[in-house]
Design a protein around this motif. Structure first.
Motif, mmCIF file in Angstrom:
data_model
loop_
_atom_site.group_PDB
_atom_site.id
_atom_site.type_symbol
_atom_site.label_atom_id
_atom_site.label_comp_id
_atom_site.label_asym_id
_atom_site.label_seq_id
_atom_site.Cartn_x
_atom_site.Cartn_y
_atom_site.Cartn_z
ATOM 1 N N VAL A 1 -14.432 30.061 -3.831
ATOM 2 C CA VAL A 1 -13.948 30.230 -5.199
ATOM 3 C C VAL A 1 -15.186 30.398 -6.078
ATOM 4 C CG1 VAL A 1 -12.748 29.079 -7.116
ATOM 5 C CG2 VAL A 1 -11.906 28.809 -4.761
ATOM 6 N N ALA A 2 -15.144 31.365 -6.962
ATOM 7 C CA ALA A 2 -16.290 31.598 -7.842
ATOM 8 C C ALA A 2 -15.783 31.954 -9.225
ATOM 9 C CB ALA A 2 -17.164 32.718 -7.294
ATOM 10 N N VAL A 3 -16.676 31.889 -10.189
ATOM 11 C CA VAL A 3 -16.297 32.220 -11.565
ATOM 12 C C VAL A 3 -17.366 33.146 -12.140
ATOM 13 C CG1 VAL A 3 -17.394 30.103 -12.476
ATOM 14 C CG2 VAL A 3 -15.631 31.275 -13.825
ATOM 15 N N ARG A 4 -16.909 34.123 -12.896
ATOM 16 C CA ARG A 4 -17.841 35.039 -13.562
ATOM 17 C C ARG A 4 -17.552 35.006 -15.058
ATOM 18 N NH1 ARG A 4 -18.186 40.462 -14.952
ATOM 19 N NH2 ARG A 4 -20.209 41.463 -14.636
ATOM 20 N N GLY A 5 -18.613 34.837 -15.833
ATOM 21 C CA GLY A 5 -18.472 34.753 -17.285
ATOM 22 C C GLY A 5 -18.460 36.128 -17.930
ATOM 23 N N GLN A 6 -18.170 36.154 -19.218
ATOM 24 C CA GLN A 6 -18.155 37.439 -19.932
ATOM 25 C C GLN A 6 -19.544 38.052 -20.010
ATOM 26 O OE1 GLN A 6 -15.870 37.366 -23.611
ATOM 27 N NE2 GLN A 6 -14.225 36.191 -22.654
ATOM 28 N N ASP A 7 -20.577 37.215 -19.834
ATOM 29 C CA ASP A 7 -21.952 37.718 -19.845
ATOM 30 C C ASP A 7 -22.413 38.126 -18.443
ATOM 31 O OD1 ASP A 7 -22.088 35.282 -18.608
ATOM 32 O OD2 ASP A 7 -23.663 34.451 -19.880
ATOM 33 N N GLY A 8 -21.538 38.050 -17.453
ATOM 34 C CA GLY A 8 -21.888 38.489 -16.103
ATOM 35 C C GLY A 8 -22.446 37.396 -15.201
ATOM 36 N N GLU A 9 -22.636 36.196 -15.745
ATOM 37 C CA GLU A 9 -23.110 35.098 -14.890
ATOM 38 C C GLU A 9 -22.047 34.763 -13.835
ATOM 39 O OE1 GLU A 9 -24.914 30.518 -15.108
ATOM 40 O OE2 GLU A 9 -23.552 31.184 -16.680
ATOM 41 N N TYR B 1 -20.858 37.852 -0.806
ATOM 42 C CA TYR B 1 -19.671 38.717 -0.753
ATOM 43 C C TYR B 1 -18.857 38.625 -2.045
ATOM 44 C CZ TYR B 1 -20.481 39.082 4.340
ATOM 45 O OH TYR B 1 -21.014 39.305 5.567
ATOM 46 N N ILE B 2 -18.549 37.397 -2.458
ATOM 47 C CA ILE B 2 -17.683 37.280 -3.639
ATOM 48 C C ILE B 2 -18.417 37.742 -4.890
ATOM 49 C CG2 ILE B 2 -18.145 34.843 -4.202
ATOM 50 C CD1 ILE B 2 -15.024 34.707 -4.749
ATOM 51 N N ARG B 3 -19.717 37.512 -4.910
ATOM 52 C CA ARG B 3 -20.526 37.964 -6.034
ATOM 53 C C ARG B 3 -20.472 39.501 -6.145
ATOM 54 N NH1 ARG B 3 -24.660 34.943 -8.599
ATOM 55 N NH2 ARG B 3 -24.193 33.180 -7.233
ATOM 56 N N ALA B 4 -20.574 40.168 -4.985
ATOM 57 C CA ALA B 4 -20.535 41.638 -4.977
ATOM 58 C C ALA B 4 -19.185 42.137 -5.494
ATOM 59 C CB ALA B 4 -20.787 42.145 -3.564
ATOM 60 N N ILE B 5 -18.111 41.472 -5.048
ATOM 61 C CA ILE B 5 -16.769 41.894 -5.480
ATOM 62 C C ILE B 5 -16.600 41.699 -6.982
ATOM 63 C CG2 ILE B 5 -14.294 41.400 -5.272
ATOM 64 C CD1 ILE B 5 -14.936 40.449 -2.346
ATOM 65 N N MET B 6 -16.969 40.522 -7.455
ATOM 66 C CA MET B 6 -16.770 40.220 -8.882
ATOM 67 C C MET B 6 -17.600 41.143 -9.758
ATOM 68 S SD MET B 6 -16.715 36.074 -8.738
ATOM 69 C CE MET B 6 -15.594 35.640 -10.046
ATOM 70 N N ASN B 7 -18.839 41.390 -9.332
ATOM 71 C CA ASN B 7 -19.684 42.271 -10.141
ATOM 72 C C ASN B 7 -19.133 43.694 -10.135
ATOM 73 O OD1 ASN B 7 -21.460 40.317 -11.039
ATOM 74 N ND2 ASN B 7 -22.839 40.550 -9.290
ATOM 75 N N ASP B 8 -18.663 44.144 -8.968
ATOM 76 C CA ASP B 8 -18.124 45.505 -8.882
ATOM 77 C C ASP B 8 -16.916 45.670 -9.808
ATOM 78 O OD1 ASP B 8 -18.126 48.142 -7.167
ATOM 79 O OD2 ASP B 8 -16.030 47.502 -7.382
ATOM 80 N N HIS C 1 -15.254 41.505 -12.980
ATOM 81 C CA HIS C 1 -14.252 40.446 -13.093
ATOM 82 C C HIS C 1 -14.719 39.372 -14.075
ATOM 83 C CE1 HIS C 1 -10.933 38.069 -11.252
ATOM 84 N NE2 HIS C 1 -11.683 37.041 -11.560
ATOM 85 N N VAL C 2 -13.818 38.894 -14.918
ATOM 86 C CA VAL C 2 -14.117 37.751 -15.795
ATOM 87 C C VAL C 2 -13.078 36.666 -15.511
ATOM 88 C CG1 VAL C 2 -14.131 36.906 -18.180
ATOM 89 C CG2 VAL C 2 -15.260 39.065 -17.605
ATOM 90 N N GLY C 3 -13.576 35.496 -15.130
ATOM 91 C CA GLY C 3 -12.697 34.385 -14.780
ATOM 92 C C GLY C 3 -12.953 33.982 -13.348
#
Lengths: 368, 368
Positions: A186-194, A231-238, A241-243
Motif C-alpha cells: 500500500v502506498a500513497v502519493r501526494g499532490q506534489d508527487g511525493e 513497482y507501485i511507485r512506477a505505477i503511481m507516477n505513471d 495517481h493522488v491518494g
C-alpha cells in the motif's frame, strides 16, 4: 474542506474517522442510505446514478474521492468536469479493466503473468496453446473476492470456462502463477508527487476472501521489499495517481509477480490505523486535501484479521492485549466483511500467538 | 450501544471518534447546537437544563458519561435515576468542589498542600496565621485555566483576595506549593474495577492555560512514577470511579503533591491518541461500555501541543515528521483551545527538537 466520497462502505467510514481530526467534513454517494458511512456525513445517491443525485452530491463537497472502483467512470467524470477528483478517472479506468492493467504492467516492465485477450472461444484455444496450462480466465471488469474467475486445467475446462464467462467477453486469460504466498503493498502519493510506501503485507485468503494480513510480511528479503516499492511507485507516477493505491502481488521463487491494483485504501492496509505512524486512511485524506503526507513506518509488528459473516464477542476480543476492534455497523450475512481486528505485539512470534487466540474467538473459521 | 455525553466540546468529539470503531453511537447534551461534537451525533440541551431537553437526551442513549465537570449534578442525577451514568455523580461531586477534593486527599493519605476552609474574612486571617504566607485562595466551585484564583503574599493581599472572591465563599485557602514542574497522571478504571495508568505527563502552562505536555515526563524517578500511580488508583477505587480520571500534581523536592482531579479524559492525555497503544478516549469508551480496558503503555516519546487562540498553517504542521493535527472545528478567539498537535519521535531529544519546530509554526507563543 468538504470531501465527497463515492461509496459509503467501511472504507468511507474509516476515511471520515481519519479526516475529522483535521476538520474535513464528509458526504457520501451510495444507493444505500443507511450504509456504514452514514453516521459520519450526508448520503446522496441512487442505484441509477441519476443526474439529480450527482448534482446534489457535486454541491455537497469541494473535493472528491472514491472508496471502491466499481463505479461507472461516467459518474466520476460528471463530477470531475466541475471539481477536483483524487485519484483521477485514469487510475479508475486502469483498475476497472484487467486488460488496461496488464498493458500497464507490461509497459512499465513490472513482472506479471503472461496473458492474452480472449474475445472468442477460438482466442481461448489459442491462449491455451500459446501459454500452456493451467490458465486463469477472468472477466475484464467487475469480479472481486474470487468471483468471475475460472481455473482452466484441461481442454474441457476451457469449454466450460467459455460457457460460463464467455457472455462477459472480452476476457483475460493468464498463466497460473505458482506462488508460495500473496503479498500487497500500500502506498500513497501526494499532490506534489511525493510517494511513501507502507511495508509489504503478507495476505492470507480463506474461501477467496482476505482472511488476515501480517505486517511487515515475515522473512521478506530487503531487496524484494524494495522491488515492491519500486513497482507501485512506477505505477503511481505513471498514472499521476493522488491518494492511496494498492498493488497485490504473488511471492514466487523467481521474484514478485504483480497481480492487480486497487486505486484506493485497501483491506490489507487496515493494520496501519494502529500499526503505522500515519494510517492509510489519514494519508489518503492528506493527499486528497493537498496536505503533506504522514510517515508510513510501522510502529510494531501488526496483524489485521477480518471478521466475516458473524460477529465475535466484543469483550472477548478486546480482552486480548493490544487488540482494537473496528466494526462497520453491518448486519450479519455469510461471506460479508463485518469488521476487522487489529493486533500488535513487540515481536512477530508474540504477534502470531495473539492472532491464534483471536482465531479461537471468531465464530467463522479463518485461514491459519 | 448508544452513548449520551454531557457536553459537546472537543472531548466529546474525540470520544465519539474513538467509539465509532466499536459501533458505539453518540448523542450530546450541549446548549450550543453547533458545538465541536455536533458532526458526530445528535445534540440535545439548553442552557437551563430544562426537563424536556433532559428527557429527550435520556431517550437518546443507553448509557451516559460527561466530558466536563461543570454541569449541575442535578442534571446528571435526573439521568442516573433511569439509566447508568459513568463515572457516577460521586466522582463529579468531588471534582466540582475543592473542599470535597481536599478532604478526599487527606482521608486517603495523599500529600496535598495544607488547607483551610474560608467562610469569612476572619477565617482568611486565621488561615494566614496558621498556614503562613504565601497562600493561594481559590473558589470552591468553578474556575479553571487559572480563573477564580488569588495568590496572597501579604496581609493587604488577603483583604484584596476577600474583596474579589469573598462573594463566592466558602473559599479554599491553601499553602503555596513550591514546585519545579507540574505533572499529571491519567488512568482508567473499568466496570470490573481494573485500573490501568498512563505514564505521568510533564505539563507546561502559559498564561494559566496548558501549553504542552511531554510523555513520559522526562527524568521522573521510577519510584515517583509508581507513587503517582498509587495515588490515582486509591482515588478511583475509593470513588468506585468508572472511566478515565486525571490527577494533576506538583513535582517538588520532597515528593509529589496532589493538586486537583478531573473525572474525565484530560488535555494532558491527548498525546495518547497516537502515542499510546490504546488512547484515553478509547479506554474511556471501553469503560463506559463495560468492555475490557486497552493497554496504556506508550509507543514512543510523545508531546501534545495546544493550539490556542489562532490556527497555524495546517500544511506547515503536517510537514513536520510524525505530527498529527487535531482541530476542534472552533472559530478563533484569544485564549481559546482550538485544537492540538501530537508529535512522536524515537528519542526524547528528537522529540524536543520537533516540539521546537512546531513552536515556530504557531501564531501564538507557547511556553518553551
Amino acid at each position: 474542506m468538504r470531501v465527497g466520497v463515492f461509496g459509503g462502505g467501511q472504507l468511507g467510514r474509516m476515511m471520515a474517522l481519519a479526516g475529522y481530526p483535521f476538520n474535513l467534513r464528509f458526504s457520501f454517494y451510495d444507493a444505500i442510505h443507511d450504509c456504514p458511512s452514514a453516521p459520519l456525513g450526508d448520503v446522496y445517491g441512487d442505484a441509477a446514478g441519476s443526474a439529480e443525485s450527482l448534482q446534489a452530491f457535486l454541491a455537497s463537497a469541494d473535493v472528491f474521492t472514491y472508496e471502491f472502483e466499481n463505479i461507472p467512470t461516467a459518474w466520476v467524470e460528471s463530477i470531475a468536469r466541475h471539481k477536483p477528483v483524487f485519484p483521477s478517472v485514469r487510475s479508475l479506468a486502469v483498475s476497472q479493466n484487467r486488460l488496461n492493467e496488464k498493458e500497464l504492467f507490461d509497459r512499465l516492465g513490472i513482472p506479471a503473468a503472461p496473458w492474452r485477450r480472449v474475445d472468442s472461444e477460438g482466442d481461448l484455444s489459442r491462449a491455451v496453446a500459446e501459454l500452456g496450462l493451467p490458465l486463469v480466465i477472468k472477466t475484464v471488469t467487475g469480479g472481486y473476492d474470487g468471483k468471475g474467475q475460472f481455473v482452466v486445467r484441461s481442454a474441457e475446462d476451457a469449454s466450460r470456462a467459455w460457457n460460463e464467462l464467455g457472455k462477459a467477453a472480452p476476457l483475460l486469460a493468464e498463466t497460473f502463477v505458482s506462488f508460495h504466498r500473496e503479498l500487497s503493498i500500500v502506498a500513497v502519493r501526494g499532490q506534489d508527487g511525493e510517494v511513501l510506501c507502507y511495508p509489504p503485507a503478507w495476505n492470507v485468503h480463506h474461501q477467496g476472501i482476505l482472511s488476515h494480513s501480517v505486517v511487515p510480511a515475515p522473512d521478506i528479503p530487503e531487496a524484494r521489499s524494495r522491488q515492491a516499492d519500486a513497482y507501485i511507485r512506477a505505477i503511481m507516477n505513471d498514472l499521476q495517481h493522488v491518494g492511496v493505491m494498492t498493488l497485490e502481488m504473488f511471492d514466487t521463487e523467481t521474484g514478485l509477480v504483480a497481480n492487480e491494483t486497487a486505486p484506493r485504501v485497501h483491506n490489507s492496509g487496515h493494520w496501519s490505523i494502529e500499526g503505522a505512524i500515519c494510517s492509510q486512511f489519514e494519508n489518503h485524506m492528506r493527499a486528497v486535501a493537498g496536505l503533506p503526507l504522514g510517515v508510513t513506518d510501522p510502529i510494531r509488528p501488526s496483524a489485521m484479521i477480518n471478521i466475516i459473516g458473524a460477529h465475535p464477542d466484543t469483550a472477548a476480543i478486546l480482552a486480548i492485549p493490544e487488540t482494537h476492534l473496528h466494526l462497520y455497523g453491518k448486519t450479519e450475512r455469510p461471506g460479508r466483511k463485518l469488521g476487522h481486528i487489529t493486533v500488535t505485539a513487540p515481536t512477530h512470534q508474540a504477534l502470531m500467538e495473539r492472532v491464534n487466540v483471536i482465531a479461537g474467538e471468531l465464530p467463522n473459521r479463518m485461514a491459519l
